[in-house]
Design an enzyme around this catalytic site. Structure first.
Site, PDB file in Angstrom:
ATOM      1  N   VAL A 145      56.929  51.054 -20.133  1.00  0.00           N
ATOM      2  CA  VAL A 145      57.600  50.188 -19.165  1.00  0.00           C
ATOM      3  C   VAL A 145      57.388  48.761 -19.661  1.00  0.00           C
ATOM      4  CG1 VAL A 145      57.690  49.404 -16.782  1.00  0.00           C
ATOM      5  CG2 VAL A 145      57.160  51.802 -17.289  1.00  0.00           C
ATOM      6  N   GLU A 215      42.449  54.106 -14.604  1.00  0.00           N
ATOM      7  CA  GLU A 215      41.471  54.143 -13.525  1.00  0.00           C
ATOM      8  C   GLU A 215      41.737  55.343 -12.604  1.00  0.00           C
ATOM      9  OE1 GLU A 215      40.740  50.343 -11.654  1.00  0.00           O
ATOM     10  OE2 GLU A 215      41.211  49.256 -13.505  1.00  0.00           O
ATOM     11  N   TYR A 216      40.692  55.770 -11.913  1.00  0.00           N
ATOM     12  CA  TYR A 216      40.753  56.936 -11.020  1.00  0.00           C
ATOM     13  C   TYR A 216      41.191  58.186 -11.764  1.00  0.00           C
ATOM     14  CZ  TYR A 216      40.369  53.268  -7.531  1.00  0.00           C
ATOM     15  OH  TYR A 216      39.938  52.191  -6.822  1.00  0.00           O
ATOM     16  N   TYR A 280      32.698  43.808 -11.260  1.00  0.00           N
ATOM     17  CA  TYR A 280      33.158  42.969 -10.147  1.00  0.00           C
ATOM     18  C   TYR A 280      33.773  43.863  -9.075  1.00  0.00           C
ATOM     19  CZ  TYR A 280      36.934  43.235 -13.627  1.00  0.00           C
ATOM     20  OH  TYR A 280      37.813  43.662 -14.591  1.00  0.00           O
ATOM     21  N   GLU A 281      34.110  43.262  -7.957  1.00  0.00           N
ATOM     22  CA  GLU A 281      34.718  43.946  -6.809  1.00  0.00           C
ATOM     23  C   GLU A 281      33.707  44.730  -5.972  1.00  0.00           C
ATOM     24  OE1 GLU A 281      38.581  44.030  -5.672  1.00  0.00           O
ATOM     25  OE2 GLU A 281      37.595  42.153  -6.266  1.00  0.00           O
TER      26      GLU A 281
END
Length: 426
Positions: A145, A215-216, A280-281
């Site tokens: 994409v 991720e995940y 982070y987060e």
């Protein structure tokens, strides 16, 4: 460099006299919007020029650099007033060098969206080894994409940074698709199509490395994910292009949770040239008020990572933002607003709040009450918190820092980085 914490009665003028540096430098180095209204508890970077040069007619950054044995890029790093531009004016004063010894050398990577402000981008690139436009996705058939990344790549090349392609499973709805990851990780035909497209687009657009961020990932896909990264590295290494893999902030190999189980630190660390710890987060949009990257949490992730991955492969993730939480916090209802460090200081000034500093989290914070009587709690980053995080890099022998992200102004970060470290060029 010193970091001054604003006391009651401090003004830029008073600090200029106290430290013997120009007011204009203090204002520029800290992005101060109102020199007459500092905030109690606000951190300010104070730098001390050791050698300066007055620009003469027809001089350039290149010719000046030759006189003093420094590069044009170093001159840009030492002179944020240039905002990443090589244009000089006779009579202009340039800092050739500051007082103080550097603490080491590191690589710096940062992420940016295509809609970043061009001036902000240009002024940030001189401090970077790599610039990573965010992000290329892909279809279930392995087609990429496309990303409108031309201006970012051009800015990187003009400013002396290496552009890295970013590949992720992020979809149009803004979430990471574990189903898409599962498909490509377990269908070698689609995987080969995707890898071929990645190599082709990198060559066409001028990318010189790949940053991969799935991720995940499903737990059962942990080893296929590492194998995919290894195949990418096998294709890109002969071209001299490194592969960097982003890692969720784990503290144990068997840590539970979908964010963590699909990232096998040992396997990914072996498969990739380098890794980015996404440290982070902890403080995040839907969570309770707290520091975005509390230093003890960050240190815990680093110390676990070092049991699985060589230190020289590791980038430390550092946030360049904060959050403003309305109070009281209600789980599942309260939503924090992401803000820049500059905005955080502005709000403290606007609402008359004194900035506090958490010694345990190594992060600044404050509370205020808005026009509607609603209480708020704000946690953000400043020169002190950045210095504390960057100090982990030489302490543990890490390779560098990865900033998420460049989209918000944070001039203090670059002043601290430049004062303490030489930026590696590759």
């Amino acid at each position: 460099m010193v970091i001054h914490v604003v006391r009651p009665g401090d003004t830029v003028y008073r600090l200029s006299l106290e430290y013997g540096v120009p007011m204009s430098q203090i204002v520029a180095d800290n992005g101060i919007s109102d020199a007459h209204q500092l905030v109690q508890g606000q951190a300010l970077v104070i730098q001390f020029p050791r050698l300066v040069h007055t620009v003469q007619p027809r001089e350039s950054l290149t010719s000046i650099g030759r006189q003093y044995g420094v590069t044009p890029r170093q001159l840009m790093q030492n002179n944020p007033i240039l905002e990443g531009s090589p244009v000089l004016y006779p009579g202009q004063t340039l800092v050739i060098a500051y007082q103080g010894e550097k603490e080491g050398v590191l690589s710096a990577n940062a992420y940016a969206y295509p809609y970043i402000d061009p001036e902000l981008l240009r002024s940030s690139v001189p401090y970077l080894t790599y610039l990573t436009p965010f992000t290329y996705g892909f279809t279930p058939q392995g087609a990429l994409v496309d990303l409108n990344d031309g201006a970012l790549i051009a800015a990187a090349q003009a400013g002396g940074a290496v552009p890295l392609m970013h590949l992720s499973t992020l979809t149009e709805d803004g979430g990471f698709s574990n189903d898409l990851a599962h498909l490509v990780l377990n269908d070698l035909r689609i995987q080969e199509v995707l890898i071929t497209n990645v190599v082709r687009v990198m060559g066409e657009k001028g990318y010189r490395g790949l940053d991969i961020d799935f991720e995940y990932v499903f737990p059962e896909d942990a080893l296929p994910y590492a194998a995919f990264i290894r195949r990418l590295r096998e294709r890109l290494s002969p071209l001299g292009w490194p592969v960097i893999a982003a890692l969720a902030p784990k503290i144990a190999a068997d840590q539970q949770g979908l964010l963590y189980q699909g990232h096998d630190y040992a396997a990914i660390g072996a498969a990739a040239d380098r890794v980015l710890l996404m440290t982070y987060e902890w403080g995040y949009t839907y969570g309770p008020p707290m520091a975005v990257a509390p230093l003890p949490n960050v240190r815990q992730v680093v110390e676990y990572a070092l049991t699985e991955i060589p230190a020289e492969k590791i980038y430390l993730g550092v946030p360049t933002y904060g959050y403003d939480w309305p109070l009281p916090f209600v789980q599942g209802e309260t939503k924090a607003q992401s803000i820049s460090p500059q905005t955080a200081v502005y709000r403290a000034r606007k609402y008359g709040a004194a900035i506090q500093y958490s010694q345990s989290a190594q992060a600044p914070w404050f509370r205020y009450t808005d026009e509607n009587g609603r209480a708020h709690e704000v946690w953000f980053e400043d020169a002190r918190s950045i210095r504390a995080k960057l100090a982990l890099i030489p302490a543990y022998g890490l390779y560098g820092v990865g900033y998420w992200n460049l989209m918000r102004r944070f001039p203090q970060n670059w002043r601290v980085l430049n004062a303490l470290y030489d930026i590696r060029e590759e």
